[in-house]
Design an enzyme around this catalytic site. Structure first.
Site, PDB file in Angstrom:
ATOM      1  N   THR A 178       0.861  -1.169   0.000  1.00  0.00           N
ATOM      2  CA  THR A 178       0.000   0.000   0.000  1.00  0.00           C
ATOM      3  C   THR A 178       0.901   1.223   0.000  1.00  0.00           C
ATOM      4  O   THR A 178       1.907   1.249   0.714  1.00  0.00           O
ATOM      5  CB  THR A 178      -0.959  -0.012   1.202  1.00  0.00           C
ATOM      6  OG1 THR A 178      -1.595   1.239   1.298  1.00  0.00           O
ATOM      7  CG2 THR A 178      -0.276  -0.326   2.505  1.00  0.00           C
ATOM      8  N   GLU A 325      -5.718  -2.530   4.593  1.00  0.00           N
ATOM      9  CA  GLU A 325      -5.403  -3.248   5.824  1.00  0.00           C
ATOM     10  C   GLU A 325      -6.597  -4.042   6.361  1.00  0.00           C
ATOM     11  O   GLU A 325      -6.484  -4.744   7.348  1.00  0.00           O
ATOM     12  CB  GLU A 325      -4.931  -2.251   6.907  1.00  0.00           C
ATOM     13  CG  GLU A 325      -3.571  -1.622   6.629  1.00  0.00           C
ATOM     14  CD  GLU A 325      -3.623  -0.419   5.675  1.00  0.00           C
ATOM     15  OE1 GLU A 325      -4.659  -0.223   5.009  1.00  0.00           O
ATOM     16  OE2 GLU A 325      -2.612   0.305   5.586  1.00  0.00           O
ATOM     17  N   LYS A 431      -9.214  22.046   8.427  1.00  0.00           N
ATOM     18  CA  LYS A 431      -9.579  22.642   9.707  1.00  0.00           C
ATOM     19  C   LYS A 431      -9.656  24.147   9.532  1.00  0.00           C
ATOM     20  O   LYS A 431      -8.641  24.809   9.356  1.00  0.00           O
ATOM     21  CB  LYS A 431      -8.547  22.257  10.765  1.00  0.00           C
ATOM     22  CG  LYS A 431      -9.156  22.113  12.128  1.00  0.00           C
ATOM     23  CD  LYS A 431      -8.211  21.417  13.066  1.00  0.00           C
ATOM     24  CE  LYS A 431      -8.928  21.084  14.373  1.00  0.00           C
ATOM     25  NZ  LYS A 431      -8.033  20.562  15.367  1.00  0.00           N
ATOM     26  N   TRP A 436     -13.619  21.196  11.947  1.00  0.00           N
ATOM     27  CA  TRP A 436     -13.394  20.340  10.796  1.00  0.00           C
ATOM     28  C   TRP A 436     -14.449  20.581   9.720  1.00  0.00           C
ATOM     29  O   TRP A 436     -15.643  20.623  10.013  1.00  0.00           O
ATOM     30  CB  TRP A 436     -13.430  18.868  11.203  1.00  0.00           C
ATOM     31  CG  TRP A 436     -12.132  18.413  11.790  1.00  0.00           C
ATOM     32  CD1 TRP A 436     -10.986  19.136  11.844  1.00  0.00           C
ATOM     33  CD2 TRP A 436     -11.871  17.158  12.398  1.00  0.00           C
ATOM     34  NE1 TRP A 436     -10.005  18.394  12.453  1.00  0.00           N
ATOM     35  CE2 TRP A 436     -10.522  17.178  12.805  1.00  0.00           C
ATOM     36  CE3 TRP A 436     -12.620  16.011  12.641  1.00  0.00           C
ATOM     37  CZ2 TRP A 436      -9.918  16.097  13.436  1.00  0.00           C
ATOM     38  CZ3 TRP A 436     -12.026  14.940  13.264  1.00  0.00           C
ATOM     39  CH2 TRP A 436     -10.677  14.981  13.663  1.00  0.00           C
TER      40      TRP A 436
HETATM   41  P1  AMP Z   1      -6.861   1.785   0.199  1.00  0.00           P
HETATM   42  O1  AMP Z   1      -6.088   1.316   1.351  1.00  0.00           O
HETATM   43  O2  AMP Z   1      -6.056   2.287  -0.940  1.00  0.00           O
HETATM   44  O3  AMP Z   1      -7.858   0.753  -0.243  1.00  0.00           O
HETATM   45  O4  AMP Z   1      -7.705   3.061   0.667  1.00  0.00           O
HETATM   46  C1  AMP Z   1      -8.578   2.968   1.747  1.00  0.00           C
HETATM   47  C2  AMP Z   1      -9.146   4.325   2.056  1.00  0.00           C
HETATM   48  O5  AMP Z   1     -10.118   4.718   1.069  1.00  0.00           O
HETATM   49  C3  AMP Z   1      -9.906   4.347   3.340  1.00  0.00           C
HETATM   50  O6  AMP Z   1      -9.047   4.454   4.453  1.00  0.00           O
HETATM   51  C4  AMP Z   1     -10.796   5.567   3.148  1.00  0.00           C
HETATM   52  O7  AMP Z   1     -10.098   6.772   3.399  1.00  0.00           O
HETATM   53  C5  AMP Z   1     -11.126   5.514   1.681  1.00  0.00           C
HETATM   54  N1  AMP Z   1     -12.444   4.898   1.496  1.00  0.00           N
HETATM   55  C6  AMP Z   1     -12.726   3.640   1.147  1.00  0.00           C
HETATM   56  N2  AMP Z   1     -14.060   3.440   1.080  1.00  0.00           N
HETATM   57  C7  AMP Z   1     -14.648   4.610   1.397  1.00  0.00           C
HETATM   58  C8  AMP Z   1     -16.002   5.064   1.524  1.00  0.00           C
HETATM   59  N3  AMP Z   1     -17.046   4.281   1.290  1.00  0.00           N
HETATM   60  N4  AMP Z   1     -16.194   6.347   1.903  1.00  0.00           N
HETATM   61  C9  AMP Z   1     -15.167   7.159   2.145  1.00  0.00           C
HETATM   62  N5  AMP Z   1     -13.879   6.814   2.040  1.00  0.00           N
HETATM   63  C10 AMP Z   1     -13.617   5.548   1.679  1.00  0.00           C
END
Ligand code: AMP
Length: 536
Positions: A178, A325, A431, A436
């Site tokens: 990642t 993760e 912020k 926020w």
């Molecule tokens: P990755 O590890 O590249 O799969 O990215 C994961 C991240 O994508 C998460 O920690 C979130 O920040 C974002 N993410 C995934 N699904 C959603 C969702 N339904 N709404 C908002 N953010 C999301």
């Protein structure tokens, strides 16, 4: 009598479809087809071929390939040997690919001919001896120097009926990297037990949904999340376990994906929002019948405008939530209520925890914030399939699992009925004046304005307020669109959906929004471009 324990291993996922429907088919994007019976036989031969090359229990086998049924065979054969499948992110820079190959301690690399121009120059800098295997679409492809063989030739040479070894369920099965916003890529691993439980968890989350939602045994499945990224969100295992007809599209080109969706009457896919937006914007989408298509959107928030656009095409769209993760599925939108009311808000809400998943929204001391649908905190999780740590990175692991909960790095709030809504990533929060501002809420509202093709909300430094939100957008049309954006946001303020100070001061037009290697908006790069004056 001695009771026999039962380890949850990936090979078990193959047994049900092989018995129930061996003539079901798996397709590639070029018209090639294999039955599950043939698929199973090829997995056996792949197991035999890798074993002959000395790749067995404890080995790490890397793959660089497009999304193909051949890749799916690696998803099974490699872990079933007790080896680890390293799915290499082919969109990383060559230096990052080299880093991941060396960090993973790969013993073998299966590389499609299209990626040889990337891999061959890196070979002298790979720190361990590796066995190289060519993946080719042409039987007579020349073998580059140092390669042990071409995969199809190796498979033909093997006898049918290989016996895979018995494994314990905690054996490591998969590994991928990642790429965070800072530092080197981090290796995320999953065991057989975790992948089997994740498969069952996804089936349990989707299967019992009454009506049309979810993923069922009569679906036709095509992934549009690359197979290198979080094992395509685990769905290839789900689809195989359910014995679905499957289509692996090869490379992602909009016209090609749309042609495959239509030709195979695909009914279930998953992707990040930007890929769906790209498909819907393609000229071919205008005439494509997508009314039979169910899509789970994840990897980033599903903006309201995109959901509405998909609904207008008859697509049954829902958000899911997870991360590299978390294997990744931990949360999905409520499909029952979306069917009864077609409530877009429900379809785009992050959703409810999946079976066997515990989600909390906490303050910095790990205390739950009120479930009032307003108070935000960090989302932390426990589930049987969360990664137990980053590969050879103790500090990263300790930080991920502080206090015994897995920290998602996402900010959100929980409603009294348990619906989670992510409002931001901790790294991306804006912020303003100590409060926020939800960038995801701003993006979702703005996405509903006609002429807005894509939008990102980010914070820029401000002397008075600390930070102020700005919108960076790809817009079709003239100044009227910007006026309409302001009107849309003011209406949200008037309706009490957005605080007054959250309305961005400016909308900055760009030709394209920078993307990460998995096609998501890259806010770090957007902020850099604003800071250096490249845009703004
Ligand atoms: P990755 O590890 O590249 O799969 O990215 C994961 C991240 O994508 C998460 O920690 C979130 O920040 C974002 N993410 C995934 N699904 C959603 C969702 N339904 N709404 C908002 N953010 C999301």
């Amino acid at each position: 009598m001695v009771a026999t324990g039962f380890d949850l291993v990936i090979g078990q996922l193959l047994r049900t479809p092989a018995r129930r429907n061996p003539d079901q088919t798996i397709h590639d994007g070029e018209g090639g087809v294999r039955t599950y019976r043939q698929f199973h036989a090829r997995i056996d031969r792949l197991g035999a071929a890798l074993t002959r090359l000395g790749l067995g229990h404890g080995a790490t086998v890397a793959v660089l390939d497009w999304d193909t049924p051949r890749y799916l065979e690696c998803y099974f054969a490699v872990p079933m040997l007790g080896a680890t499948l390293h799915t290499v992110n082919i969109r990383l820079s060559p230096e990052q690919i080299l880093y991941t190959i060396n960090h993973a301690l790969d013993d073998a690399i299966l590389c499609h001919e299209d990626f040889l121009p990337v891999l061959l120059p890196l070979l002298p800098r790979i720190t361990r001896p590796v066995t190289l295997i060519l993946l080719s679409d042409h039987p007579d492809a020349p073998l580059p120097p140092g390669f042990a063989g071409e995969l199809e030739t190796l498979l033909v040479a093997e006898a049918p009926g290989f016996t895979f070894p018995d494994l314990t369920e905690d054996t490591r099965a998969t590994l991928f990297y990642t790429t965070g916003t800072t530092g080197d890529p981090k290796g995320v691993t999953y065991s057989h037990r975790q992948l089997v439980l994740h498969t069952l968890g996804v089936v349990a989350a989707f299967g019992p949904v009454p009506g049309v939602g979810g993923i069922k045994t009569d679906d036709v499945y095509m992934p549009i999340t690359p197979l290198f990224h979080v094992h395509a969100w685990g769905y290839p295992y789900v689809a195989t376990f359910l014995g679905l007809r499957q289509v692996y599209p090869g490379r992602y080109e909009p016209a090609r994906l749309l042609a495959l969706l239509t030709a195979h009457r695909v009914t279930y896919s998953h992707c990040v929002p930007t890929i769906l937006a790209m498909l819907l914007a393609a000229p071919e989408a205008a005439t494509a019948d997508l009314s039979h298509w169910k899509v789970t959107i994840g990897g980033a928030a599903l903006p309201e405008g995109l959901a509405a656009q998909a609904r207008a095409k008859g697509i049954d769209i829902h958000a899911g939530y997870g991360m590299s993760e978390t294997c990744p599925v931990i949360c999905i939108a409520d499909m029952v209520s979306s069917q009864t009311s077609d409530d877009i808000g429900g379809r785009i809400a992050t959703g409810k925890a999946a079976p066997l998943v515990t989600l909390r929204v906490v303050d910095p001391d790990l205390r739950d914030v009120p479930h009032d649908g307003r108070t935000t905190g960090e989302v932390v999780a426990r589930a049987p399939w969360l990664t137990q740590g980053y590969l050879r990175n103790d500090a990263g692991t300790a930080d991920l699992w502080r206090g015994g909960w897995m920290h998602t790095g996402d900010v959100g709030h929980m409603s009294p009925d348990g619906t989670l809504r992510i409002t931001d990533r901790l790294k991306d929060v804006i912020k303003s004046g100590g409060e926020w501002v939800s960038s995801l809420a701003l993006e979702s509202l703005t996405s509903t304005v006609a002429g807005v093709r894509e939008v990102a909300a980010v914070g820029i430094p401000d002397d008075r307020w600390g930070e102020r939100p700005v919108l960076v957008a790809v817009i079709d049309g003239d100044d009227e669109v910007e006026t309409a954006i302001r009107a849309r946001l003011q209406a949200a303020v008037a309706a009490g959906d957005l605080p007054k100070w959250a309305v961005p001061d400016r909308t900055i037009r760009v030709q394209a929004i920078p993307k990460t290697s998995v096609g998501k908006q890259d806010k770090k790069v957007i902020r850099q471009m604003l800071a250096t004056g490249e845009i703004g």
